[in-house]
Design a protein around this motif. Structure first.
Motif, mmCIF file in Angstrom:
data_model
loop_
_atom_site.group_PDB
_atom_site.id
_atom_site.type_symbol
_atom_site.label_atom_id
_atom_site.label_comp_id
_atom_site.label_asym_id
_atom_site.label_seq_id
_atom_site.Cartn_x
_atom_site.Cartn_y
_atom_site.Cartn_z
ATOM 1 N N ASP A 19 1.443 -9.580 -3.401
ATOM 2 C CA ASP A 19 1.848 -9.374 -4.793
ATOM 3 C C ASP A 19 0.789 -9.913 -5.740
ATOM 4 O O ASP A 19 0.540 -9.329 -6.814
ATOM 5 C CB ASP A 19 3.193 -10.067 -5.049
ATOM 6 C CG ASP A 19 4.330 -9.415 -4.270
ATOM 7 O OD1 ASP A 19 4.154 -8.246 -3.835
ATOM 8 O OD2 ASP A 19 5.374 -10.074 -4.076
ATOM 9 N N GLU B 140 2.633 -3.344 0.615
ATOM 10 C CA GLU B 140 3.915 -3.720 1.175
ATOM 11 C C GLU B 140 3.764 -3.986 2.667
ATOM 12 O O GLU B 140 2.967 -3.336 3.348
ATOM 13 C CB GLU B 140 4.968 -2.625 0.961
ATOM 14 C CG GLU B 140 5.290 -2.347 -0.496
ATOM 15 C CD GLU B 140 6.317 -1.227 -0.641
ATOM 16 O OE1 GLU B 140 6.668 -0.616 0.400
ATOM 17 O OE2 GLU B 140 6.752 -0.961 -1.776
ATOM 18 N N GLN C 58 -2.067 -7.389 -5.944
ATOM 19 C CA GLN C 58 -1.770 -6.053 -6.470
ATOM 20 C C GLN C 58 -2.336 -5.849 -7.867
ATOM 21 O O GLN C 58 -2.917 -4.805 -8.174
ATOM 22 C CB GLN C 58 -0.248 -5.851 -6.463
ATOM 23 C CG GLN C 58 0.175 -4.424 -6.769
ATOM 24 C CD GLN C 58 1.609 -4.175 -6.328
ATOM 25 O OE1 GLN C 58 1.937 -4.429 -5.186
ATOM 26 N NE2 GLN C 58 2.430 -3.688 -7.238
ATOM 27 N N LYS D 160 0.413 -0.096 -4.555
ATOM 28 C CA LYS D 160 1.403 -1.066 -4.089
ATOM 29 C C LYS D 160 1.050 -1.495 -2.665
ATOM 30 O O LYS D 160 0.730 -0.653 -1.824
ATOM 31 C CB LYS D 160 2.814 -0.466 -4.122
ATOM 32 C CG LYS D 160 3.327 -0.193 -5.524
ATOM 33 C CD LYS D 160 4.783 0.225 -5.496
ATOM 34 C CE LYS D 160 4.976 1.557 -4.815
ATOM 35 N NZ LYS D 160 6.386 2.018 -4.876
ATOM 36 N N ASP E 17 1.892 5.449 -6.498
ATOM 37 C CA ASP E 17 2.826 6.315 -7.220
ATOM 38 C C ASP E 17 2.012 7.471 -7.791
ATOM 39 O O ASP E 17 1.465 7.388 -8.907
ATOM 40 C CB ASP E 17 3.537 5.527 -8.327
ATOM 41 C CG ASP E 17 4.480 4.485 -7.764
ATOM 42 O OD1 ASP E 17 4.948 4.677 -6.628
ATOM 43 O OD2 ASP E 17 4.737 3.482 -8.454
ATOM 44 N N GLN F 270 3.734 -11.626 1.714
ATOM 45 C CA GLN F 270 4.119 -10.717 0.638
ATOM 46 C C GLN F 270 3.760 -11.311 -0.721
ATOM 47 O O GLN F 270 3.360 -10.591 -1.644
ATOM 48 C CB GLN F 270 5.616 -10.425 0.717
ATOM 49 C CG GLN F 270 6.085 -9.351 -0.246
ATOM 50 C CD GLN F 270 5.422 -8.009 0.016
ATOM 51 O OE1 GLN F 270 5.514 -7.461 1.107
ATOM 52 N NE2 GLN F 270 4.736 -7.485 -0.994
ATOM 53 N N LYS G 94 6.412 9.134 -5.487
ATOM 54 C CA LYS G 94 6.241 7.693 -5.573
ATOM 55 C C LYS G 94 6.269 7.077 -4.169
ATOM 56 O O LYS G 94 7.023 7.521 -3.308
ATOM 57 C CB LYS G 94 7.333 7.070 -6.428
ATOM 58 C CG LYS G 94 7.221 7.420 -7.907
ATOM 59 C CD LYS G 94 8.231 6.640 -8.726
ATOM 60 C CE LYS G 94 8.046 6.917 -10.218
ATOM 61 N NZ LYS G 94 8.985 6.127 -11.041
ATOM 62 N N GLY G 95 5.444 6.036 -4.024
ATOM 63 C CA GLY G 95 5.409 5.327 -2.739
ATOM 64 C C GLY G 95 4.855 6.176 -1.610
ATOM 65 O O GLY G 95 5.357 6.108 -0.484
ATOM 66 N N LEU H 18 -1.170 3.822 -9.752
ATOM 67 C CA LEU H 18 -0.989 2.420 -9.423
ATOM 68 C C LEU H 18 -0.865 2.235 -7.910
ATOM 69 O O LEU H 18 -0.337 3.083 -7.207
ATOM 70 C CB LEU H 18 0.249 1.872 -10.127
ATOM 71 C CG LEU H 18 0.188 1.862 -11.662
ATOM 72 C CD1 LEU H 18 1.484 1.311 -12.229
ATOM 73 C CD2 LEU H 18 -1.006 1.055 -12.158
ATOM 74 N N ASN I 188 -5.369 -3.101 -8.868
ATOM 75 C CA ASN I 188 -5.144 -2.041 -9.855
ATOM 76 C C ASN I 188 -6.134 -2.133 -11.004
ATOM 77 O O ASN I 188 -6.588 -1.114 -11.536
ATOM 78 C CB ASN I 188 -3.706 -2.093 -10.369
ATOM 79 C CG ASN I 188 -2.715 -1.537 -9.354
ATOM 80 O OD1 ASN I 188 -2.986 -0.534 -8.704
ATOM 81 N ND2 ASN I 188 -1.569 -2.198 -9.221
#
Length: 626
Positions: free
Chosen positions: A310, A334, A313, A332, A351, A306, A357-358, A330, A317
């Motif tokens: 991160d 996960e 990410q 993400k 999002d 993770q 979102k997500g 954007l 973007n």
């Protein structure tokens, strides 16, 4: 797999069926080698081995029955005497009778030769035989013999032959009696050897021993008195049968030896069960410890992955926004939830809007946006993780983009990945031109693939025929005429381009295709106008540029010839190629000896293309000439 209490009770009862018939007072408190009942059974089994038990009595009974036994038919109540002793006695009696019969017939045996004689004389005395005056045996006149005629002689011989036949039968019976007696004697000796009476039959054993000695020393023709032996065997057999019946009535087939073996097997099973239980407990404990360690390692790996995601990410973007614009959604990255069975995947979410979102990109983004997202993920991962091998190969990455995106991606590649070795392959002409337009020729090489060669690989449009390729053809015993033509045309085209020669514009059908003759003429015209006189090739009277216009020698190997001797010669090709290599060597810089030139528009003559030289071109005199 019963409970501990019931399992213990079951183990106690397991040996009860084998102990109760032997001794009702015996019972196992626990299945173990130190249990009192187990120790008692072991001791009694050892004692049982030392005395004659049920199995031993049965073996003695069989040995006695082999010597003498009286069998009763349950249906008729008829009795039959069997065994080796009565069989031997019967064989002796039969031998005695056959010997007496043989003595009775022995007198007739003296005339045994008469049988062979009769076979020869019988035809003369047959009823249908012709009359004869003399006896065929002794040559005495038949009328003077004691019988007096042929019929009487025939009857007398038949009577004598009958006596001979009785003797033969008696002899066969006596031989059979001899054989039967020998077999019976051997059987009796074997049966006596097999009999081993226990110590409590000492008197019977002594009688049997004496009888065995008498049997071993028995001589043919003598009578063996077996009455005492038969009486002892009969009495001992009755006593053994009585003891066997008593044991069977008391304990059946059970013996302490069998009970001991069963208890030992049950003890082994109990030990194995206890070991399995302990092993299962230890394995369960070990499994729980391993699960705990696995969860710990998984948690650490998950945290590390993770953390890497991160870190990716932001670059993803940034690249995605560069391609799609500042308003791009954007991204993400996960990991799936911990309770998800499939942990070998990655959730890529965006999002899309305030109320979306997500969400997964596939349901909201266009093909171009999804491709941009995939490209951004790939490039960001390479930039982050491939620092040890900074190489990126991109194949047709702009198939779904418009012109603006193509130019953006071309600029992105040049600015963001300047420290990487980039290999970009595309079928898109506009993207190729964008790359050439935006990237410096000093750091990029642009090439077109004209054909895919199965043995060689991709053939580039600017690929040239090398001297080694021509030599390899000759080494293989093949003509290199086609390669020579291509090499000469490539060299002429290069010289014409570098020298900036003027050439007539072709007709519309072949506007950009110039043959070797046109290139050679244009180069010769330029050299003449620039007052650059090309040296002659040694041994060639004709000016070589003139011969390049026709390529006569090359045509023999590369074009079909109708004449019988029209095929090319490797020797001619090699000679022609050496002349061309010599001619080509004249076109080199007189100072740095480089072979690349350029001619700016304000100059009449070309100069060396090397920026540190730029010497004006001029031909050097060939070696050995003024």
């Amino acid at each position: 797999s019963q409970g501990s209490d019931s399992s213990s009770a079951w183990r106690k009862k397991s040996g009860a069926g084998h102990l109760k018939p032997l001794d009702p007072t015996l019972s196992c408190a626990a299945l173990g080698a130190t249990d009192a009942a187990v120790l008692a059974v072991t001791a009694r089994a050892d004692a049982e081995d030392k005395r004659l038990g049920l199995e031993g009595l049965r073996q003695v009974r069989n040995a006695l029955g082999a010597l003498y036994d009286v069998e009763t038919d349950p249906e008729t109540s008829a009795t039959t005497i069997t065994g080796a002793i009565p069989a031997f006695a019967g064989a002796i009696t039969a031998k005695k009778e056959s010997a007496a019969k043989l003595l009775e017939e022995r007198a007739a045996a003296a005339d045994a030769a008469l049988s062979a004689l009769w076979k020869e004389a019988e035809p003369f005395f047959a009823a249908d035989a012709s009359e004869t005056a003399d006896c065929p045996v002794c040559m005495t006149p038949v009328a003077q013999t004691k019988a007096g005629n042929r019929e009487a002689i025939h009857s007398h011989l038949i009577t004598r032959l009958t006596a001979l036949k009785d003797y033969a039968n008696a002899k066969s019976a006596d031989d059979a009696a001899d054989k039967k007696l020998s077999t019976a004697h051997t059987r009796l000796v074997t049966a006596l050897k097999a009999l081993a009476l226990p110590g409590d039959y000492a008197e019977a054993s002594a009688v049997i021993t004496d009888f065995r000695t008498a049997v071993d020393g028995w001589q043919a023709g003598t009578i063996l008195d077996s009455r005492a032996a038969i009486n002892v065997v009969s009495a001992t057999l009755a006593d053994v049968d009585s003891r066997i019946a008593s044991i069977v009535e008391k304990q059946g087939e059970h013996t302490y030896a069998k009970a001991k073996a069963k208890l030992e097997r049950l003890i082994t099973l109990a030990d194995e069960h206890a070991l399995a239980t302990r092993t299962n407990t230890e394995l369960s404990s070990l499994s729980e410890a391993l699960v705990e360690q696995s969860n710990f390692v998984t948690t650490k790996i998950r945290a590390k992955v993770q953390s890497l995601l991160d870190g990716l990410q932001g670059p993803i973007n940034a690249i995605y926004s560069t391609i799609q614009g500042a308003g791009a959604s954007l991204v993400k990255l996960e990991l799936p939830p911990e309770d998800d069975a499939n942990q070998q995947r990655l959730n890529l979410l965006i999002d899309f809007s305030e109320n979306r979102k997500g969400v997964q990109p596939g349901g909201y983004l266009s093909d171009s946006q999804i491709h941009s997202l995939a490209l951004a993920l790939r490039l960001a991962a390479i930039k982050a993780f491939n620092t040890g091998a900074p190489i990126i190969a991109l194949d047709d990455i702009v198939t779904s983009y418009d012109a603006d995106h193509r130019r953006t991606i071309a600029a992105l590649i040049a600015t963001e990945f300047a420290d990487f070795q980039l290999i970009v392959v595309t079928h898109d002409e506009r993207f190729f031109l964008c790359l050439k337009d935006q990237q410096a020729a000093s750091t990029w090489r642009f090439a077109r693939i004209k054909v895919l060669d199965r043995d060689f690989g991709p053939r580039l449009a600017d690929e040239k025929i090398t001297d080694a390729m021509i030599t390899d053809r000759w080494d293989a015993g093949e003509s290199a005429a086609n390669e020579m033509r291509k090499a000469e045309e490539e060299w002429l085209l290069g010289m014409c381009r570098e020298f900036g020669v003027n050439i007539r514009i072709r007709t519309l059908e072949r506007a950009y295709s110039y043959d070797r003759g046109e290139l050679a003429v244009a180069l010769a015209t330029f050299l003449k106008d620039a007052k650059l006189d090309v040296p002659n090739v040694p041994g060639v009277n004709n000016r070589f540029l003139t011969s390049l216009q026709t390529g006569v020698v090359e045509n023999f190997g590369s074009h079909f010839q109708e004449g019988p001797y029209g095929d090319g010669s490797l020797g001619d090709e090699k000679a022609r190629w050496n002349e061309f290599v010599t001619f080509r060597s004249y076109f080199s810089c007189g100072v740095c000896e480089r072979t690349r030139f350029k001619r700016p528009f304000d100059l009449k003559k070309p100069v060396c293309a090397h920026s540190a030289c730029e010497t004006q071109f001029s031909f050097k005199a060939p070696a050995g000439t003024a």
